[in-house]
Design an enzyme around this catalytic site. Structure first.
Site, PDB file in Angstrom:
ATOM      1  N   GLN A  86      34.812  38.940  26.044  1.00 29.78           N
ATOM      2  CA  GLN A  86      36.003  38.112  25.832  1.00 29.78           C
ATOM      3  C   GLN A  86      35.781  36.742  26.470  1.00 29.78           C
ATOM      4  O   GLN A  86      36.625  35.863  26.376  1.00 29.78           O
ATOM      5  CB  GLN A  86      37.222  38.785  26.475  1.00 29.78           C
ATOM      6  CG  GLN A  86      37.558  40.132  25.850  1.00 29.78           C
ATOM      7  CD  GLN A  86      38.523  40.922  26.713  1.00 29.78           C
ATOM      8  OE1 GLN A  86      39.726  40.754  26.628  1.00 29.78           O
ATOM      9  NE2 GLN A  86      38.000  41.776  27.561  1.00 29.78           N
ATOM     10  N   ASN A  87      34.644  36.583  27.137  1.00 26.34           N
ATOM     11  CA  ASN A  87      34.396  35.333  27.865  1.00 26.34           C
ATOM     12  C   ASN A  87      33.811  34.272  26.943  1.00 26.34           C
ATOM     13  O   ASN A  87      33.055  34.587  26.017  1.00 26.34           O
ATOM     14  CB  ASN A  87      33.431  35.587  29.026  1.00 26.34           C
ATOM     15  CG  ASN A  87      33.988  36.593  30.003  1.00 26.34           C
ATOM     16  OD1 ASN A  87      35.194  36.848  29.998  1.00 26.34           O
ATOM     17  ND2 ASN A  87      33.144  37.171  30.833  1.00 26.34           N
ATOM     18  N   HIS A 104      36.249  35.691  21.734  1.00 25.29           N
ATOM     19  CA  HIS A 104      37.213  34.595  21.900  1.00 25.29           C
ATOM     20  C   HIS A 104      36.565  33.216  21.807  1.00 25.29           C
ATOM     21  O   HIS A 104      37.113  32.248  22.319  1.00 25.29           O
ATOM     22  CB  HIS A 104      37.969  34.761  23.226  1.00 25.29           C
ATOM     23  CG  HIS A 104      38.836  35.984  23.238  1.00 25.29           C
ATOM     24  ND1 HIS A 104      39.305  36.571  24.387  1.00 25.29           N
ATOM     25  CD2 HIS A 104      39.316  36.735  22.216  1.00 25.29           C
ATOM     26  CE1 HIS A 104      40.041  37.634  24.062  1.00 25.29           C
ATOM     27  NE2 HIS A 104      40.053  37.757  22.763  1.00 25.29           N
ATOM     28  N   GLY A 169      35.335  44.375  34.184  1.00 30.23           N
ATOM     29  CA  GLY A 169      36.078  43.186  34.584  1.00 30.23           C
ATOM     30  C   GLY A 169      37.064  42.668  33.567  1.00 30.23           C
ATOM     31  O   GLY A 169      37.127  41.466  33.313  1.00 30.23           O
ATOM     32  N   SER A 171      41.318  43.111  32.327  1.00 28.69           N
ATOM     33  CA  SER A 171      42.625  43.722  32.592  1.00 28.69           C
ATOM     34  C   SER A 171      43.179  44.382  31.329  1.00 28.69           C
ATOM     35  O   SER A 171      44.252  44.968  31.374  1.00 28.69           O
ATOM     36  CB  SER A 171      43.597  42.658  33.090  1.00 28.69           C
ATOM     37  OG  SER A 171      43.784  41.685  32.075  1.00 28.69           O
TER      38      SER A 171
HETATM   39  N1  APR Z   1      34.219  42.136  39.294  1.00 32.02           N
HETATM   40  C1  APR Z   1      34.804  42.838  38.285  1.00 32.02           C
HETATM   41  N2  APR Z   1      36.066  42.661  37.897  1.00 32.02           N
HETATM   42  C2  APR Z   1      36.782  41.725  38.543  1.00 32.02           C
HETATM   43  C3  APR Z   1      36.260  40.941  39.594  1.00 32.02           C
HETATM   44  C4  APR Z   1      34.905  41.178  39.979  1.00 32.02           C
HETATM   45  N3  APR Z   1      34.311  40.497  40.953  1.00 32.02           N
HETATM   46  N4  APR Z   1      37.241  40.096  40.024  1.00 32.02           N
HETATM   47  C5  APR Z   1      38.329  40.341  39.268  1.00 32.02           C
HETATM   48  N5  APR Z   1      38.060  41.327  38.379  1.00 32.02           N
HETATM   49  C6  APR Z   1      38.912  41.932  37.362  1.00 32.02           C
HETATM   50  C7  APR Z   1      40.395  41.939  37.669  1.00 32.02           C
HETATM   51  O1  APR Z   1      40.718  43.084  38.457  1.00 32.02           O
HETATM   52  C8  APR Z   1      41.000  42.031  36.271  1.00 32.02           C
HETATM   53  O2  APR Z   1      41.140  43.370  35.842  1.00 32.02           O
HETATM   54  O3  APR Z   1      38.771  41.169  36.192  1.00 32.02           O
HETATM   55  C9  APR Z   1      39.934  41.340  35.398  1.00 32.02           C
HETATM   56  C10 APR Z   1      40.318  39.974  34.907  1.00 32.02           C
HETATM   57  O4  APR Z   1      41.401  40.102  34.033  1.00 32.02           O
HETATM   58  P1  APR Z   1      41.897  38.855  33.182  1.00 32.02           P
HETATM   59  O5  APR Z   1      41.972  37.669  34.057  1.00 32.02           O
HETATM   60  O6  APR Z   1      43.108  39.306  32.470  1.00 32.02           O
HETATM   61  O7  APR Z   1      40.689  38.590  32.157  1.00 32.02           O
HETATM   62  P2  APR Z   1      40.395  39.238  30.752  1.00 32.02           P
HETATM   63  O8  APR Z   1      40.775  40.674  30.702  1.00 32.02           O
HETATM   64  O9  APR Z   1      39.000  38.862  30.415  1.00 32.02           O
HETATM   65  O10 APR Z   1      41.373  38.395  29.827  1.00 32.02           O
HETATM   66  C11 APR Z   1      41.300  38.537  28.440  1.00 32.02           C
HETATM   67  O11 APR Z   1      42.829  36.728  28.083  1.00 32.02           O
HETATM   68  O12 APR Z   1      43.478  34.600  28.667  1.00 32.02           O
HETATM   69  C12 APR Z   1      42.835  35.372  27.726  1.00 32.02           C
HETATM   70  O13 APR Z   1      41.262  34.711  26.129  1.00 32.02           O
HETATM   71  C13 APR Z   1      41.431  34.930  27.511  1.00 32.02           C
HETATM   72  O14 APR Z   1      39.457  36.255  27.168  1.00 32.02           O
HETATM   73  C14 APR Z   1      40.629  36.132  27.943  1.00 32.02           C
HETATM   74  C15 APR Z   1      41.591  37.278  27.714  1.00 32.02           C
END
Ligand code: APR
Length: 228
Positions: A86-87, A104, A169, A171
């Protein structure tokens, strides 16, 4: 070769220095997410949106892949590894992973604002007045909130064919990406590395509540030295 499908989110790049989204209270580098990551935001203030992604693109030059990205590359020695991320960063590619699908979009690409489908490599700042060959304004090649996710189709197919799923990593709050896990067979073993894991319904789930740089190399060594 067995097929390992890896779904990664912002957490895998957190230790490289790229901040996650949900950890910042819906504000993204002090912007409302909808201001900088929606078609409405773009129509209202394209300069703000371009500035925002220009900063992210510049920041990419200062960060490096971490142990989690590199471990996933190592896994290719014995498995057919498909990363669905998703990154929008390029850290999986820079770590050497060969099959990376960006759900994305990608920071290092720009695309036309017309429907021509023109997508260009774009490593520097993108500005108003930067045009595609059809003389239309270019925009960041990012899937914004409310937009279609064209890579969902191949992603669903990879997940449905997976022998093992590894989730790192994320949510799992943003759909349709979060729904991808439903396309796996219920028998597919699933590993999930996240220091704050959310609930995933799966009988064959192993949760590793660790940061990616610790948890992913652990999973990878288990898979390389003991089959599953
Ligand atoms: N290692 C692993 N996981 C981690 C770490 C780490 N060091 N630090 C934080 N996390 C976890 C958090 O606990 C959380 O569950 O990474 C997750 C980040 O969640 P989000 O910020 O919601 O990111 P993501 O799930 O990738 O978001 C999805 O949302 O804003 C949109 O398009 C954007 O691609 C993104 C999508």
């Amino acid at each position: 070769m067995k097929k390992v499908v890896v779904l990664t989110g912002a957490g895998i790049s957190a230790e490289s220095g790229i901040s996650t989204f949900r950890d910042s209270n819906g504000l993204w580098e002090n912007h409302d997410i909808m201001e900088v990551a929606s078609p409405e935001g773009w129509n209202q203030n394209p300069q703000l949106v371009l500035d925002f992604y220009n900063k992210r693109r510049q920041q990419l030059k200062e960060v490096k892949p971490n142990a989690a990205h590199f471990a996933l590359k190592e896994l290719e020695a014995q498995y057919d590894v498909h990363i669905i991320t998703q990154n929008v960063d390029d850290l999986h590619e820079r770590a050497g992973s060969s099959k990376v699908l960006h759900l994305h979009g990608e920071l290092l690409k720009a695309r036309s604002t017309d429907d021509s489908g023109v997508i260009l490599e774009w490593k520097e700042d993108l500005n108003l007045g930067d045009l595609c060959p059809n003389q239309q304004q270019l925009r960041p090649h990012i899937v914004w909130f409310g937009e279609d996710v064209p890579e969902m189709e191949p992603a669903m197919e990879f997940v449905s064919e997976a022998d093992l799923l590894l989730v790192v990593g994320t949510s799992l709050q943003v759909y349709p990406a979060a729904g991808l896990l439903h396309y796996a067979s219920p028998q597919t073993p699933t590993w999930y590395v996240d220091p704050q894991p959310v609930l995933i319904e799966n009988k064959r789930l192993t949760v590793i509540a660790e940061k990616a740089s610790i948890g992913v190399p652990q999973v990878v060594s288990q898979l390389l030295y003991n089959d599953f």
